[in-house]
Design a protein around this motif. Structure first.
Motif, mmCIF file in Angstrom:
data_model
loop_
_atom_site.group_PDB
_atom_site.id
_atom_site.type_symbol
_atom_site.label_atom_id
_atom_site.label_comp_id
_atom_site.label_asym_id
_atom_site.label_seq_id
_atom_site.Cartn_x
_atom_site.Cartn_y
_atom_site.Cartn_z
ATOM 1 N N MET A 1 31.864 -25.904 -10.883
ATOM 2 C CA MET A 1 30.540 -25.819 -10.303
ATOM 3 C C MET A 1 29.890 -27.205 -10.356
ATOM 4 O O MET A 1 29.909 -27.861 -11.383
ATOM 5 C CB MET A 1 29.696 -24.815 -11.088
ATOM 6 N N PHE A 2 29.350 -27.623 -9.255
ATOM 7 C CA PHE A 2 28.629 -28.888 -9.161
ATOM 8 C C PHE A 2 27.180 -28.555 -8.841
ATOM 9 O O PHE A 2 26.906 -27.806 -7.901
ATOM 10 C CB PHE A 2 29.229 -29.755 -8.049
ATOM 11 N N ARG A 3 26.248 -29.073 -9.643
ATOM 12 C CA ARG A 3 24.824 -28.800 -9.401
ATOM 13 C C ARG A 3 24.043 -30.107 -9.379
ATOM 14 O O ARG A 3 24.220 -30.969 -10.244
ATOM 15 C CB ARG A 3 24.251 -27.884 -10.483
ATOM 16 N N LEU A 4 23.176 -30.225 -8.376
ATOM 17 C CA LEU A 4 22.352 -31.410 -8.191
ATOM 18 C C LEU A 4 20.891 -30.993 -8.259
ATOM 19 O O LEU A 4 20.472 -30.060 -7.577
ATOM 20 C CB LEU A 4 22.651 -32.051 -6.834
ATOM 21 N N TRP A 5 20.123 -31.662 -9.097
ATOM 22 C CA TRP A 5 18.697 -31.378 -9.259
ATOM 23 C C TRP A 5 17.927 -32.421 -8.455
ATOM 24 O O TRP A 5 18.074 -33.624 -8.669
ATOM 25 C CB TRP A 5 18.330 -31.451 -10.729
ATOM 26 N N VAL A 6 17.085 -31.970 -7.539
ATOM 27 C CA VAL A 6 16.300 -32.851 -6.680
ATOM 28 C C VAL A 6 14.829 -32.612 -6.981
ATOM 29 O O VAL A 6 14.355 -31.473 -6.951
ATOM 30 C CB VAL A 6 16.595 -32.568 -5.190
ATOM 31 N N ARG A 7 14.098 -33.702 -7.288
ATOM 32 C CA ARG A 7 12.678 -33.595 -7.658
ATOM 33 C C ARG A 7 11.854 -34.580 -6.841
ATOM 34 O O ARG A 7 12.283 -35.703 -6.600
ATOM 35 C CB ARG A 7 12.499 -33.906 -9.141
ATOM 36 N N LEU A 8 10.658 -34.144 -6.461
ATOM 37 C CA LEU A 8 9.715 -34.992 -5.733
ATOM 38 C C LEU A 8 8.533 -35.306 -6.637
ATOM 39 O O LEU A 8 7.962 -34.394 -7.233
ATOM 40 C CB LEU A 8 9.218 -34.286 -4.466
ATOM 41 N N CYS A 21 23.648 -25.969 -5.602
ATOM 42 C CA CYS A 21 24.990 -25.769 -6.153
ATOM 43 C C CYS A 21 26.043 -25.942 -5.066
ATOM 44 O O CYS A 21 25.800 -25.629 -3.905
ATOM 45 C CB CYS A 21 25.118 -24.369 -6.741
ATOM 46 N N ASN A 22 27.209 -26.412 -5.478
ATOM 47 C CA ASN A 22 28.320 -26.585 -4.551
ATOM 48 C C ASN A 22 29.607 -26.198 -5.278
ATOM 49 O O ASN A 22 29.974 -26.821 -6.268
ATOM 50 C CB ASN A 22 28.384 -28.037 -4.067
ATOM 51 N N ASP A 23 30.277 -25.148 -4.775
ATOM 52 C CA ASP A 23 31.528 -24.676 -5.374
ATOM 53 C C ASP A 23 32.756 -25.102 -4.590
ATOM 54 O O ASP A 23 33.868 -24.719 -4.919
ATOM 55 C CB ASP A 23 31.532 -23.145 -5.452
ATOM 56 N N GLU A 24 32.569 -25.875 -3.533
ATOM 57 C CA GLU A 24 33.681 -26.253 -2.665
ATOM 58 C C GLU A 24 34.663 -27.168 -3.389
ATOM 59 O O GLU A 24 34.291 -27.909 -4.295
ATOM 60 C CB GLU A 24 33.156 -26.956 -1.414
ATOM 61 N N ASP A 25 35.898 -27.097 -2.965
ATOM 62 C CA ASP A 25 36.938 -27.983 -3.499
ATOM 63 C C ASP A 25 36.916 -29.251 -2.647
ATOM 64 O O ASP A 25 37.589 -29.330 -1.618
ATOM 65 C CB ASP A 25 38.296 -27.291 -3.437
#
Length: 88
Positions: A1-8, A21-25
């Motif tokens: 699982m890849f997770r990216l937190w984006v904040r303004l 979240c991104n579960d792609e290979d």
């Protein structure tokens, strides 16, 4: 699982945030780009342009800030910060 937190942020206060979240290979770079594209759509923002300083900060710290210089259009915040919070 890849997770990216984006904040303004505006005036050093967080205005909005989202976790994508991104579960792609796929490669790490593609995962980051796809997550950033999804976050831009979700937050109704233009996609930022990766400048050299952004690339270097992201490589060293797994996070970086995009200021107005990284956007073609005017944005309603001081900076956008992205951080990797989970990586498989």
């Amino acid at each position: 699982m890849f997770r990216l937190w984006v904040r303004l942020f505006k005036d050093n206060h967080m205005q909005k945030d989202t976790v994508i979240c991104n579960d792609e290979d796929d490669t790490r770079t593609h995962k980051v780009m796809k997550c950033l594209e999804k976050a831009s759509y979700e937050l109704d923002l233009p996609k930022p342009i990766w400048l050299g300083v952004n690339v270097n900060d992201f490589k060293m710290h797994n996070k970086c800030r995009f200021t107005q210089d990284s956007f073609i259009e005017e944005v309603p915040f001081d900076f956008m910060e992205i951080s990797v919070i989970e990586e498989d």
